[in-house]
Design an enzyme around this catalytic site. Structure first.
Site, mmCIF file in Angstrom:
data_model
loop_
_atom_site.group_PDB
_atom_site.id
_atom_site.type_symbol
_atom_site.label_atom_id
_atom_site.label_comp_id
_atom_site.label_asym_id
_atom_site.label_seq_id
_atom_site.Cartn_x
_atom_site.Cartn_y
_atom_site.Cartn_z
ATOM 1 N N THR A 8 17.266 -8.273 -37.418
ATOM 2 C CA THR A 8 17.417 -8.234 -38.876
ATOM 3 C C THR A 8 18.879 -8.131 -39.283
ATOM 4 O OG1 THR A 8 15.262 -7.170 -39.068
ATOM 5 C CG2 THR A 8 16.727 -7.000 -40.960
ATOM 6 N N SER A 9 19.655 -7.326 -38.551
ATOM 7 C CA SER A 9 21.075 -7.177 -38.896
ATOM 8 C C SER A 9 21.793 -8.507 -38.834
ATOM 9 C CB SER A 9 21.745 -6.177 -37.956
ATOM 10 O OG SER A 9 21.204 -4.895 -38.097
ATOM 11 N N THR B 240 18.671 1.212 -46.130
ATOM 12 C CA THR B 240 19.067 0.045 -45.343
ATOM 13 C C THR B 240 20.583 -0.109 -45.446
ATOM 14 O OG1 THR B 240 18.955 -1.584 -47.136
ATOM 15 C CG2 THR B 240 16.881 -1.085 -45.969
ATOM 16 N N HIS C 288 0.835 -1.201 0.000
ATOM 17 C CA HIS C 288 0.000 0.000 0.000
ATOM 18 C C HIS C 288 0.869 1.251 0.000
ATOM 19 C CE1 HIS C 288 -2.420 -3.106 2.244
ATOM 20 N NE2 HIS C 288 -3.188 -2.842 1.218
ATOM 21 N N ASP D 150 21.257 5.983 -42.173
ATOM 22 C CA ASP D 150 20.700 4.711 -41.748
ATOM 23 C C ASP D 150 21.678 4.044 -40.791
ATOM 24 O OD1 ASP D 150 18.843 2.294 -42.090
ATOM 25 O OD2 ASP D 150 20.834 1.493 -42.570
ATOM 26 N N ASP E 247 14.143 1.068 -33.775
ATOM 27 C CA ASP E 247 13.751 0.586 -32.447
ATOM 28 C C ASP E 247 14.906 0.552 -31.466
ATOM 29 O OD1 ASP E 247 15.153 -1.434 -33.596
ATOM 30 O OD2 ASP E 247 13.610 -2.974 -33.378
ATOM 31 N N GLY E 248 16.064 1.087 -31.843
ATOM 32 C CA GLY E 248 17.146 1.287 -30.895
ATOM 33 C C GLY E 248 18.046 0.106 -30.636
#
Length: 583
Positions: free
Chosen positions: A458-459, A513, A225, A568, A412-413
């Site tokens: 992806t990389s 890209t 609480h 990029d 997205d970092g």
């Protein structure tokens, strides 16, 4: 209000949350006037009824635990406030009026308001001829004997285990005396301690400064609480868990040694989310607690529960509960089925024969050994190769903050950390496996395997495809007799790798890209054999991505104008590596 919620009216919020439960489980009913959730069938059953309740804000406690096999009813107060005696009395009468001798067990947590209101209602119900018993749970070891004084310890998430075990036994037809006895036994053998990164904000109230800004301290022993804990620490997760387990298990601390659990004894472990931790963090906490219990205390839990059972709104913390199994029925009754929607059960009973066998089951090197490339006889200068790769990889590692900044603006970092992780893994490999540095195909194949296991996202996929294709293209140029891996050899291999990559990604120059830097590098080097010219082409390709509208990748979904001012991130990271080849 300074802190925003989807619903800033606490009264409306509590009623809406309670009203959702019959929508989720039509077996329960909602008495809106008395903020009570009850099990329809329990009103006419002869089995012992088990009820509980308390302030709202602890969901799924308590109303979420109403269901066959657990609670028969739950009475809710306002946020962090006890329900009234009249609310509780009406719940008792609902469940006991048709059969006054059935028996009702009330399980509450040790808070003054709850004890007064529930206690008053119990006395009124007894005066009406109902058989009612009450068990009060105080499992918080954060409150020691000296501080607790005559009030005693607060109730925390361990109360949920008392409710589950008592409710399951009642469902089996045990009488009130037996159900009360086992509930008391559980309460006597349970201990909980919590920790939180910050206090929570209650909807409808002005926010305190630490609720908004937080700090880098972790509060140990904080109540559910917003009550103050007993200390604040700056610790990493292992250090924090070590401190919490000491509070639970150190029998030399006479102020807080409430249960005595020795090595090898059976326990139930509950890791409870206070509402604001991600599942990812909760999993890390659970793993750390489990490992330290085994390694430091030689305790292997016989049941592990890890979820949100008793929250503190969206509290950024967790609690650890240990229940000493002094009665075999404890685990059996925890395993018993229930229809309560808020209860997430432990794994099936049969699975716990494997308790303590958990570990890293990663495959061994047998597959890797099978995949070793044969020599291509395309020779490299090992010392020069190691120097070039070391420079290129260190460029990428050092630039992680810059790449991360760019990717935070337009993606997205994760690109910077992904590239850094792969670079560090490859660097460690070439430093400890100098034998592969003399053969071009073997070297690239080894690097490709490292990338496959160390780079995700992806990389990672793009680099792994390209490098594997590059190794294959080099292997196709293998010769029986050794010869240097010339610029012409590398140019042909790079062209083949680029062609292979294009089969798996639609990315082309102009899509913003990594291909914007990679494609011109490969094209110029294959045509000229001049490394410096090829790197210059890669730099121009990377620079061209400034102001380029993305058509692939997560950058497509990112708003704002930042993409106009930065390259990029993937193309920039590759350029840094390529620069290392000529530097």
């Amino acid at each position: 209000m300074l802190a925003k919620h989807l619903s800033n009216n606490p009264t409306t919020l509590v009623h809406a949350a309670l009203g959702s439960l019959p929508v989720i489980n039509p077996a329960v009913g909602f008495d809106a006037t008395n903020k009570t959730i009850y099990l329809h069938d329990a009103c006419s059953e002869s089995n012992v009824a088990v009820i509980s309740g308390g302030g709202s804000g602890h969901e799924p406690s308590f109303a979420g635990f109403v269901g066959k096999g657990m609670l028969s009813g739950a009475v809710a107060g306002s946020i962090f406030a006890s329900p009234t005696a009249d609310q509780v009395f009406r719940c008792l009468m609902r469940l006991g009026a048709e059969n006054p001798q059935r028996g009702i067990l009330v399980i509450i947590m040790n808070y003054t308001g709850d004890k007064l209101h529930f206690g008053m209602a119990v006395e009124k119900a007894r005066a009406q001829g109902l058989k009612v018993a009450m068990v009060i749970v105080g499992d918080d070891v954060g409150v020691g004997r000296l501080r607790g004084g005559r009030i005693g310890r607060r109730g925390l998430a361990g109360t949920v285990l008392v409710q589950k075990i008592a409710g399951a036994l009642a469902a089996k037809g045990a009488d009130l005396a037996e159900v009360t006895k086992i509930a008391s036994a559980v309460a006597d053998n349970i201990a909980t301690v919590g920790a939180s990164l910050a206090h929570v904000h209650v909807p409808g109230r002005a926010a305190a400064e630490d609720e908004l800004d937080g700090n880098d301290e972790i509060e140990i022993g904080m109540g559910i609480h917003n009550e103050e804990g007993f200390s604040r620490v700056r610790q990493d997760l292992p250090g924090l868990v070590q401190a919490l387990l000491k509070q639970l298990l150190d029998t030399t601390d006479k102020d807080r040694a409430f249960i005595d659990i020795r090595a090898g004894e059976r326990v139930v472990l509950m890791v409870n989310n206070l509402g604001g931790l991600s599942q990812l963090e909760l999993g890390a906490v659970t793993m750390e607690v489990s490992q330290q219990l085994g390694q430091r205390y030689h305790i292997i839990p016989r049941r592990v529960l890890s979820a949100t059972y008793m929250s503190s709104l969206n509290g950024l913390g967790f609690s650890i509960t240990l229940l000493k199994i002094v009665d075999d029925r404890f685990s059996e009754l925890l395993d018993a089925p229930t229809e309560a929607t808020g209860w997430l059960p432990p794994a099936p009973a049969a699975n716990w024969d494997r308790a303590g066998q958990a570990g890293d089951d990663s495959s061994t090197s047998t597959i890797t050994e099978h995949l070793e490339e044969s020599p291509s006889n395309l020779l490299l200068n090992p010392a020069l190769t190691q120097a070039i790769l070391t420079k290129a990889l260190n460029n990428v590692i050092a630039a992680e903050p810059e790449v991360t900044k760019y990717d935070t603006l337009v993606g997205d970092g994760d690109c910077g950390l992904c590239l850094k992780g792969g670079a560090e893994a490859v660097l460690a490999h070439i430093q400890s496996n100098a034998g592969v540095l003399g053969d071009a195909a073997q070297l690239v194949a080894a690097i490709a395997r490292v990338v496959e296991t160390s780079m995700d996202g992806t990389s990672g996929a793009l680099y792994a495809i390209f490098l594997n294709a590059l190794a294959h293209s080099l292997q196709r140029q293998a010769r029986p007799a050794p010869r240097p891996a010339s610029a012409a050899v590398w140019g042909a291999a790079l062209g083949g790798a680029m062609e292979a990559l294009s089969r798996y990604t639609p990315a082309r120059p102009g899509d913003r890209t990594v291909v914007d830097a990679l494609a011109p590098f490969v094209e110029v080097f294959a045509a000229s054999g001049d490394l410096a010219m090829a790197v210059d082409a890669a730099q121009k390709g990377c620079e061209s991505t400034k102001g380029m509208q993305a058509s692939l990748g997560r950058s497509v979904y990112v708003g704002g104008e930042e993409w106009k001012n930065c390259p990029d991130p993937g193309a920039y990271g590759l350029l840094l590596a390529l620069r290392g080849f000529v530097e």
